[in-house]
Each structure stands twice: as structure tokens, then as C-alpha cells.
Design a protein around this motif. Structure first.
Motif, PDB file in Angstrom:
ATOM      1  N   ILE A 133       0.863  -1.189   0.000  1.00 36.69           N
ATOM      2  CA  ILE A 133       0.000   0.000   0.000  1.00 36.69           C
ATOM      3  C   ILE A 133       0.898   1.237   0.000  1.00 36.69           C
ATOM      4  O   ILE A 133       1.693   1.450   0.916  1.00 36.69           O
ATOM      5  CB  ILE A 133      -0.906   0.009   1.243  1.00 36.69           C
ATOM      6  CG1 ILE A 133      -1.844  -1.202   1.209  1.00 36.69           C
ATOM      7  CG2 ILE A 133      -1.719   1.291   1.316  1.00 36.69           C
ATOM      8  CD1 ILE A 133      -2.731  -1.313   2.425  1.00 36.69           C
ATOM      9  N   ASP A 134       0.797   2.036  -1.048  1.00 39.95           N
ATOM     10  CA  ASP A 134       1.648   3.220  -1.164  1.00 39.95           C
ATOM     11  C   ASP A 134       0.797   4.479  -1.277  1.00 39.95           C
ATOM     12  O   ASP A 134      -0.438   4.434  -1.227  1.00 39.95           O
ATOM     13  CB  ASP A 134       2.596   3.089  -2.370  1.00 39.95           C
ATOM     14  CG  ASP A 134       1.838   2.800  -3.665  1.00 39.95           C
ATOM     15  OD1 ASP A 134       0.598   2.999  -3.697  1.00 39.95           O
ATOM     16  OD2 ASP A 134       2.476   2.382  -4.643  1.00 39.95           O
ATOM     17  N   ALA A 135       1.477   5.609  -1.446  1.00 34.09           N
ATOM     18  CA  ALA A 135       0.778   6.899  -1.508  1.00 34.09           C
ATOM     19  C   ALA A 135      -0.179   6.975  -2.693  1.00 34.09           C
ATOM     20  O   ALA A 135      -1.259   7.547  -2.592  1.00 34.09           O
ATOM     21  CB  ALA A 135       1.806   8.028  -1.582  1.00 34.09           C
ATOM     22  N   ALA A 136       0.218   6.359  -3.817  1.00 33.10           N
ATOM     23  CA  ALA A 136      -0.631   6.395  -5.008  1.00 33.10           C
ATOM     24  C   ALA A 136      -1.952   5.670  -4.755  1.00 33.10           C
ATOM     25  O   ALA A 136      -3.026   6.137  -5.167  1.00 33.10           O
ATOM     26  CB  ALA A 136       0.106   5.761  -6.195  1.00 33.10           C
ATOM     27  N   LEU A 137      -1.882   4.528  -4.071  1.00 26.36           N
ATOM     28  CA  LEU A 137      -3.091   3.764  -3.768  1.00 26.36           C
ATOM     29  C   LEU A 137      -3.989   4.533  -2.800  1.00 26.36           C
ATOM     30  O   LEU A 137      -5.215   4.563  -2.961  1.00 26.36           O
ATOM     31  CB  LEU A 137      -2.713   2.402  -3.166  1.00 26.36           C
ATOM     32  CG  LEU A 137      -3.881   1.491  -2.782  1.00 26.36           C
ATOM     33  CD1 LEU A 137      -4.738   1.169  -3.983  1.00 26.36           C
ATOM     34  CD2 LEU A 137      -3.377   0.214  -2.128  1.00 26.36           C
ATOM     35  N   ILE A 138      -3.371   5.188  -1.822  1.00 26.05           N
ATOM     36  CA  ILE A 138      -4.137   5.978  -0.857  1.00 26.05           C
ATOM     37  C   ILE A 138      -4.841   7.135  -1.550  1.00 26.05           C
ATOM     38  O   ILE A 138      -6.015   7.424  -1.301  1.00 26.05           O
ATOM     39  CB  ILE A 138      -3.215   6.491   0.273  1.00 26.05           C
ATOM     40  CG1 ILE A 138      -2.689   5.307   1.103  1.00 26.05           C
ATOM     41  CG2 ILE A 138      -3.953   7.475   1.174  1.00 26.05           C
ATOM     42  CD1 ILE A 138      -1.639   5.679   2.111  1.00 26.05           C
ATOM     43  N   ARG A 139      -4.118   7.807  -2.456  1.00 20.97           N
ATOM     44  CA  ARG A 139      -4.710   8.928  -3.205  1.00 20.97           C
ATOM     45  C   ARG A 139      -5.878   8.452  -4.069  1.00 20.97           C
ATOM     46  O   ARG A 139      -6.923   9.111  -4.144  1.00 20.97           O
ATOM     47  CB  ARG A 139      -3.649   9.605  -4.087  1.00 20.97           C
ATOM     48  CG  ARG A 139      -2.674  10.504  -3.332  1.00 20.97           C
ATOM     49  CD  ARG A 139      -1.920  11.418  -4.292  1.00 20.97           C
ATOM     50  NE  ARG A 139      -1.128  10.656  -5.243  1.00 20.97           N
ATOM     51  CZ  ARG A 139       0.132  10.274  -5.038  1.00 20.97           C
ATOM     52  NH1 ARG A 139       0.737  10.605  -3.901  1.00 20.97           N
ATOM     53  NH2 ARG A 139       0.793   9.600  -5.947  1.00 20.97           N
ATOM     54  N   LYS A 140      -5.708   7.290  -4.713  1.00 18.84           N
ATOM     55  CA  LYS A 140      -6.757   6.738  -5.555  1.00 18.84           C
ATOM     56  C   LYS A 140      -8.004   6.403  -4.726  1.00 18.84           C
ATOM     57  O   LYS A 140      -9.138   6.649  -5.146  1.00 18.84           O
ATOM     58  CB  LYS A 140      -6.248   5.481  -6.261  1.00 18.84           C
ATOM     59  CG  LYS A 140      -7.247   4.869  -7.233  1.00 18.84           C
ATOM     60  CD  LYS A 140      -6.651   3.654  -7.924  1.00 18.84           C
ATOM     61  CE  LYS A 140      -7.670   3.034  -8.887  1.00 18.84           C
ATOM     62  NZ  LYS A 140      -7.115   1.818  -9.544  1.00 18.84           N
ATOM     63  N   THR A 141      -7.776   5.858  -3.523  1.00 19.32           N
ATOM     64  CA  THR A 141      -8.886   5.512  -2.632  1.00 19.32           C
ATOM     65  C   THR A 141      -9.643   6.765  -2.211  1.00 19.32           C
ATOM     66  O   THR A 141     -10.877   6.811  -2.268  1.00 19.32           O
ATOM     67  CB  THR A 141      -8.366   4.785  -1.377  1.00 19.32           C
ATOM     68  OG1 THR A 141      -7.610   3.641  -1.781  1.00 19.32           O
ATOM     69  CG2 THR A 141      -9.508   4.331  -0.490  1.00 19.32           C
ATOM     70  N   LEU A 142      -8.903   7.788  -1.786  1.00 14.55           N
ATOM     71  CA  LEU A 142      -9.533   9.033  -1.347  1.00 14.55           C
ATOM     72  C   LEU A 142     -10.298   9.706  -2.477  1.00 14.55           C
ATOM     73  O   LEU A 142     -11.400  10.219  -2.284  1.00 14.55           O
ATOM     74  CB  LEU A 142      -8.456   9.987  -0.790  1.00 14.55           C
ATOM     75  CG  LEU A 142      -7.813   9.568   0.534  1.00 14.55           C
ATOM     76  CD1 LEU A 142      -6.663  10.509   0.877  1.00 14.55           C
ATOM     77  CD2 LEU A 142      -8.856   9.570   1.648  1.00 14.55           C
ATOM     78  N   LYS A 143      -9.724   9.674  -3.686  1.00  3.74           N
ATOM     79  CA  LYS A 143     -10.403  10.266  -4.841  1.00  3.74           C
ATOM     80  C   LYS A 143     -11.707   9.524  -5.121  1.00  3.74           C
ATOM     81  O   LYS A 143     -12.737  10.144  -5.421  1.00  3.74           O
ATOM     82  CB  LYS A 143      -9.489  10.204  -6.065  1.00  3.74           C
ATOM     83  CG  LYS A 143     -10.126  10.830  -7.307  1.00  3.74           C
ATOM     84  CD  LYS A 143      -9.208  10.717  -8.516  1.00  3.74           C
ATOM     85  CE  LYS A 143      -9.894  11.287  -9.762  1.00  3.74           C
ATOM     86  NZ  LYS A 143      -9.042  11.148 -10.974  1.00  3.74           N
TER      87      LYS A 143
END
Length: 314
Positions: free
Chosen positions: A155-165
Motif C-alpha cells: 500500500i503506497d501513496a498512489a493507492l491511498i490517493r486513488k482511494t480518497l479520490k
């Protein structure tokens, strides 16, 4: 007999719409591609407008119940925790992510709104239930499918950003937020706006239910049958057996209790399959669970509602 008739009047029209969708596909009036487009349209336009209309036309400060929303939130967390622990019993660890998501993630938006609207004429408490559960459904689905992917990924920053979006741009969440703001600002909801929004919102349940029925595939329901049956039992019977008594003890009744029932024991949402496939999972277990819970929930939801009506709780 009166209680049984009440229960059947609440559930049978919902599932007849799904059967109509299946029938229309069988005779060639609908196909799977068109049904998928219907599903997408309902998710993007009528469903958000339905929750918007129900919230915009009431005094939000009067209908909002922190206790109810918090109950839905924490019960969802507890449900995910329980099925995550159960998932470690399977020898095939590649199905863990699918099993967890399919076991907890309800058709809360579509079936919940249709179910409560069919009984009470509006879906206000379903909107409150959605606030407490659906954002968490989406967040945890991404996390679970990432952690328990067949090929584990970090789980990285890109996945977190995608989830939040995904959460921020979720049409149903946007509809709820818009309805709350409209209600708090006390903007009039009449005339042309009211009729236009109302007409679009009214097609959400029939169109969405027919689209769900049109995408039903009996053959897929029998793949990976053991874990699918386990997930279906948890989804339709297990959670309600554990948490409905708690909800009753906490004083929830009528619309609140029906919304909680739908959250706990309605069919697994079709979007589970789309998300599982897009995140690298096979999808067979998910589709099997969706099919089984959709087919069996006609009986289990009727049974639960009959029991609550018999106990004079709804």
C-alpha cells in the motif's frame, strides 16, 4: 397472516423487478452490455438524485441521528473484522480478499433505498445508513483487495490517493452532501426543480433493479461453491443474527431498524465484482456470492422483516 402479507408486500415487488430484468434479457429485450450501462447510469444520476431529494426536502437537523450513524459505522467495522478472521480458515489464500469484500459489502444504496421507500414512501433513514456505512465500504474494499491480492502489493501513496479520490467523487456521497447543504441552507425545493429531480429520482429503483436482474447468471453461482455459500450465509443470516438484537437493545425501531436490516443482510453488491476484477482478482468467488445472495435474499429478507413485524418492531 397480516404480518406475512406486510413482509411480502415489502419484498416481493423489489424482487419481481429483478425477475423482470432477467426475463427481458432471456427474451432479448435487454442484453448484459445494456444492463451494465443501465447500472452505471443509475449509479451516476438517479440514485444520487434520490438521496439528494430525500434530504433536501426535510430539515436535516431534525432527521440526523448521530447515534444511528455511529452504530452503522462501528457495526460495519466489526463485520469486516469478523470476516477477515474467518478468511484465514481457507487454504487457498488467493480468495481471501474476494471472500472478505463479498461477505460484508451490501447493496445498501440500491436495495436499501428501494426497500425502505417501498415500505415507508421515502428513503430518509437509508440515507443516514449510507452515511455511516458506504464510505467505509469503499475505503475498506480498496484496502482489503490490495492487502489480500493474489500477488501481494504494498500500500503506497498512489493507492491511498486513488482511494480518497474514489470516496470524494462517489456520486452517492456527493448526492448526500448536496442534499445536506441544501437542507441546512433551507433553499426552497419546489416547482420545475422539484419535478425534474423527482422524475429522474423515481427511475432509480425500477431501472437499477431490472439492470441487476438482467446481469444475473445462474451458472456462475455454482463456481467455488463452498466459500461462496459461507459468504452468502454470513451476509444474509450471520450478521443480522449478531447485530439486530444489539440494534433492538439500543432502541432502534421502524425505519431505523429496516435500514440496519438492509445494511446487515441484503445481497452483496454487484460493484464488488467490478472492483475485484479491476484490482487483479479472478472474480469467480465474488460473482458466485453476488448471484447466491441476490437469489436467496428474496427469502431471507422476507423472513427477517416478518420476524421484526411479528415482534412489533417495524
Amino acid at each position: 397472516m397480516e404480518n406475512l402479507i406486510f413482509s411480502l408486500n415489502a419484498t416481493v415487488p423489489i424482487f419481481l423487478m429483478m425477475l423482470l430484468g432477467l426475463f427481458f434479457r432471456k427474451i432479448g429485450w435487454l442484453n448484459v452490455e445494456f444492463a451494465n450501462q443501465m447500472n452505471r447510469f443509475v449509479f451516476l444520476v438517479p440514485l444520487p438524485l434520490l438521496v439528494f431529494k430525500d434530504l433536501a426536502t426535510v430539515n436535516f437537523q431534525d432527521v440526523f441521528q448521530l447515534k444511528f450513524v455511529a452504530f452503522c459505522f462501528f457495526v460495519t467495522i466489526a463485520s469486516i473484522t469478523v470476516v477477515t478472521l474467518i478468511s484465514f480458515l481457507w487454504k487457498d489464500r488467493s480468495i481471501q480478499g474476494e471472500f472478505i469484500q463479498a461477505s460484508y459489502r451490501s447493496s445498501a444504496a440500491l436495495l436499501g433505498l428501494a426497500f425502505i421507500q417501498n415500505i415507508y414512501g421515502n428513503a430518509g433513514m437509508a440515507s443516514m445508513m449510507i452515511i455511516g456505512s458506504v464510505p467505509l465500504y469503499n475505503i475498506m474494499a480498496v484496502i482489503v483487495l490490495s492487502i489480500f491480492a493474489p500477488e501481494r502489493k504494498k500500500i503506497d501513496a498512489a493507492l491511498i490517493r486513488k482511494t480518497l479520490k474514489g470516496i470524494i467523487t462517489n456520486p452517492i456521497i456527493l448526492g448526500i452532501c448536496a442534499g445536506i447543504i441544501w437542507s441546512l441552507l433551507r433553499i426552497p425545493f419546489t416547482g420545475i426543480i422539484s419535478k425534474t429531480v423527482g422524475n429522474l429520482a423515481n427511475v432509480a429503483s425500477p431501472m437499477g433493479l431490472m439492470a441487476m436482474g438482467a446481469t444475473f447468471d445462474f451458472e456462475k453461482a455454482f463456481h467455488k461453491i463452498k466459500p461462496a455459500l459461507t459468504a452468502a450465509f454470513i451476509k444474509l443470516v450471520g450478521f443480522a443474527s449478531i447485530f439486530l438484537p444489539l440494534a433492538i437493545r439500543m432502541g432502534f425501531r421502524e425505519k431505523e431498524l429496516v435500514a440496519i436490516l438492509v445494511m446487515l443482510s441484503s445481497a452483496t453488491t454487484v460493484s464488488c465484482f467490478v472492483m475485484a476484477r479491476n484490482m487483479g482478482h479472478e472474480g469467480t468467488l465474488t460473482s458466485s456470492t453476488v448471484m447466491l445472495t441476490t437469489m436467496l435474499s428474496a427469502f431471507t429478507l422476507t423472513g427477517w422483516l416478518f420476524l421484526l413485524k411479528y415482534l412489533q418492531l417495524v
